[in-house]
Write a protein that holds these residues in place. Sequence first.
Motif, mmCIF file in Angstrom:
data_model
loop_
_atom_site.group_PDB
_atom_site.id
_atom_site.type_symbol
_atom_site.label_atom_id
_atom_site.label_comp_id
_atom_site.label_asym_id
_atom_site.label_seq_id
_atom_site.Cartn_x
_atom_site.Cartn_y
_atom_site.Cartn_z
ATOM 1 N N LYS A 42 53.643 22.793 37.402
ATOM 2 C CA LYS A 42 54.921 23.347 37.836
ATOM 3 C C LYS A 42 55.699 22.284 38.610
ATOM 4 O O LYS A 42 55.126 21.526 39.383
ATOM 5 C CB LYS A 42 54.657 24.556 38.741
ATOM 6 N N ASN A 43 57.004 22.295 38.398
ATOM 7 C CA ASN A 43 57.933 21.491 39.195
ATOM 8 C C ASN A 43 58.827 22.459 39.946
ATOM 9 O O ASN A 43 59.894 22.819 39.459
ATOM 10 C CB ASN A 43 58.767 20.572 38.293
ATOM 11 N N PRO A 44 58.390 22.908 41.132
ATOM 12 C CA PRO A 44 59.168 23.924 41.837
ATOM 13 C C PRO A 44 60.529 23.393 42.286
ATOM 14 O O PRO A 44 60.681 22.210 42.597
ATOM 15 C CB PRO A 44 58.298 24.279 43.038
ATOM 16 N N ASP A 45 61.499 24.268 42.307
ATOM 17 C CA ASP A 45 62.843 23.917 42.759
ATOM 18 C C ASP A 45 62.874 24.006 44.282
ATOM 19 O O ASP A 45 63.057 25.066 44.859
ATOM 20 C CB ASP A 45 63.869 24.867 42.142
ATOM 21 N N VAL A 46 62.661 22.853 44.925
ATOM 22 C CA VAL A 46 62.597 22.803 46.385
ATOM 23 C C VAL A 46 63.589 21.787 46.952
ATOM 24 O O VAL A 46 63.375 21.217 48.022
ATOM 25 C CB VAL A 46 61.155 22.506 46.874
ATOM 26 N N GLY A 47 64.679 21.540 46.210
ATOM 27 C CA GLY A 47 65.676 20.588 46.673
ATOM 28 C C GLY A 47 65.228 19.150 46.545
ATOM 29 O O GLY A 47 65.580 18.298 47.354
ATOM 30 N N TYR A 48 64.447 18.894 45.501
ATOM 31 C CA TYR A 48 63.822 17.589 45.338
ATOM 32 C C TYR A 48 64.371 16.911 44.088
ATOM 33 O O TYR A 48 65.520 16.493 44.064
ATOM 34 C CB TYR A 48 62.301 17.794 45.305
ATOM 35 N N LEU A 49 63.598 16.810 43.056
ATOM 36 C CA LEU A 49 63.985 16.088 41.845
ATOM 37 C C LEU A 49 64.316 17.032 40.695
ATOM 38 O O LEU A 49 63.739 18.118 40.589
ATOM 39 C CB LEU A 49 62.848 15.152 41.407
ATOM 40 N N GLY A 50 65.197 16.570 39.812
ATOM 41 C CA GLY A 50 65.537 17.328 38.620
ATOM 42 C C GLY A 50 64.454 17.213 37.560
ATOM 43 O O GLY A 50 63.653 16.276 37.555
ATOM 44 N N GLU A 51 64.457 18.171 36.654
ATOM 45 C CA GLU A 51 63.466 18.171 35.572
ATOM 46 C C GLU A 51 63.506 16.884 34.748
ATOM 47 O O GLU A 51 62.489 16.437 34.239
ATOM 48 C CB GLU A 51 63.673 19.384 34.654
ATOM 49 N N ASP A 52 64.691 16.266 34.628
ATOM 50 C CA ASP A 52 64.785 15.041 33.836
ATOM 51 C C ASP A 52 63.995 13.889 34.459
ATOM 52 O O ASP A 52 63.495 13.020 33.747
ATOM 53 C CB ASP A 52 66.248 14.638 33.615
ATOM 54 N N VAL A 53 63.838 13.890 35.773
ATOM 55 C CA VAL A 53 63.032 12.851 36.426
ATOM 56 C C VAL A 53 61.565 13.057 36.089
ATOM 57 O O VAL A 53 60.861 12.108 35.714
ATOM 58 C CB VAL A 53 63.249 12.841 37.952
ATOM 59 N N PHE A 54 61.101 14.296 36.194
ATOM 60 C CA PHE A 54 59.709 14.578 35.858
ATOM 61 C C PHE A 54 59.423 14.221 34.405
ATOM 62 O O PHE A 54 58.415 13.578 34.107
ATOM 63 C CB PHE A 54 59.373 16.053 36.132
ATOM 64 N N ALA A 55 60.314 14.606 33.493
ATOM 65 C CA ALA A 55 60.119 14.311 32.070
ATOM 66 C C ALA A 55 60.233 12.813 31.797
ATOM 67 O O ALA A 55 59.430 12.244 31.043
ATOM 68 C CB ALA A 55 61.147 15.075 31.228
ATOM 69 N N GLY A 56 61.208 12.162 32.413
ATOM 70 C CA GLY A 56 61.449 10.747 32.160
ATOM 71 C C GLY A 56 60.352 9.830 32.666
ATOM 72 O O GLY A 56 60.182 8.720 32.158
ATOM 73 N N TYR A 57 59.611 10.275 33.673
ATOM 74 C CA TYR A 57 58.515 9.471 34.216
ATOM 75 C C TYR A 57 57.145 10.083 33.918
ATOM 76 O O TYR A 57 56.133 9.611 34.443
ATOM 77 C CB TYR A 57 58.704 9.264 35.725
ATOM 78 N N ALA A 58 57.131 11.129 33.111
ATOM 79 C CA ALA A 58 55.890 11.756 32.631
ATOM 80 C C ALA A 58 54.949 12.173 33.764
ATOM 81 O O ALA A 58 53.790 11.772 33.813
ATOM 82 C CB ALA A 58 55.171 10.852 31.633
ATOM 83 N N PHE A 59 55.484 12.983 34.706
ATOM 84 C CA PHE A 59 54.610 13.518 35.744
ATOM 85 C C PHE A 59 55.032 14.933 36.107
ATOM 86 O O PHE A 59 56.124 15.379 35.776
ATOM 87 C CB PHE A 59 54.562 12.608 36.978
ATOM 88 N N THR A 60 54.114 15.629 36.773
ATOM 89 C CA THR A 60 54.314 16.996 37.236
ATOM 90 C C THR A 60 54.133 17.012 38.743
ATOM 91 O O THR A 60 53.236 16.338 39.262
ATOM 92 C CB THR A 60 53.284 17.938 36.587
ATOM 93 N N GLN A 61 54.953 17.767 39.453
ATOM 94 C CA GLN A 61 54.834 17.816 40.910
ATOM 95 C C GLN A 61 53.586 18.558 41.358
ATOM 96 O O GLN A 61 52.831 18.071 42.183
ATOM 97 C CB GLN A 61 56.076 18.443 41.541
ATOM 98 N N ASN A 62 53.379 19.769 40.861
ATOM 99 C CA ASN A 62 52.233 20.586 41.271
ATOM 100 C C ASN A 62 51.305 20.807 40.082
ATOM 101 O O ASN A 62 51.764 21.247 39.027
ATOM 102 C CB ASN A 62 52.684 21.971 41.740
ATOM 103 N N ILE A 63 50.028 20.544 40.279
ATOM 104 C CA ILE A 63 49.018 20.916 39.286
ATOM 105 C C ILE A 63 47.989 21.774 40.001
ATOM 106 O O ILE A 63 47.389 21.356 40.995
ATOM 107 C CB ILE A 63 48.369 19.700 38.617
ATOM 108 N N ARG A 64 47.811 22.993 39.457
ATOM 109 C CA ARG A 64 46.921 23.962 40.081
ATOM 110 C C ARG A 64 45.734 24.251 39.178
ATOM 111 O O ARG A 64 45.900 24.486 37.980
ATOM 112 C CB ARG A 64 47.699 25.254 40.353
ATOM 113 N N THR A 65 44.544 24.229 39.783
ATOM 114 C CA THR A 65 43.335 24.671 39.102
ATOM 115 C C THR A 65 42.859 25.932 39.815
ATOM 116 O O THR A 65 43.523 26.416 40.739
ATOM 117 C CB THR A 65 42.239 23.587 39.163
ATOM 118 N N GLN A 66 41.719 26.447 39.428
ATOM 119 C CA GLN A 66 41.204 27.639 40.104
ATOM 120 C C GLN A 66 40.941 27.386 41.582
ATOM 121 O O GLN A 66 41.082 28.287 42.406
ATOM 122 C CB GLN A 66 39.927 28.128 39.435
#
Length: 135
Positions: A5-29
């Motif tokens: 998930k890339n939560p909307d917290v006043g940080y980066l746009g989705e294009d930054v996450f896609a353009g640099y191939a990363f995700t802000q939050n990764i959750r496991t159990q």
Amino acid sequence: MITRKNPDVGYLGEDVFAGYAFTQNIRTQSHLYLSGIAPVRGSNDNIELVGEGDIRAQVRFCLDVLQGCLAAESVSIENWVAHTVYGTDMSELHKTADIFVDVFGKHPPTSTWVEIKGLFVPGQMVEITGFAVLD
């Protein structure tokens, strides 16, 4: 199961996450991992450095984003168990310790502070990454 998930917290746009191939939050159990949080906001076309020349403003912004990312996953700051703080000037970074005390209070995580040569954008002085353990 793993969720990203890339939560909307006043940080980066989705294009930054896609353009640099990363995700802000990764959750496991059992864990929530956060990518490095930088004092920047915006999109690929307009990355804005927050707090240029002011390491305290940069740290505050990063920790605000961190708290927003945790809240987006319904995770408490008490669950934040480890972080690494990257800084470009350790003597300046030391001057922000009180901000970490204010944020983490009675539940301080494990912590490593590392001085490095440079970060994502010119003028960026700090970046914070780490993870939380889920109850």
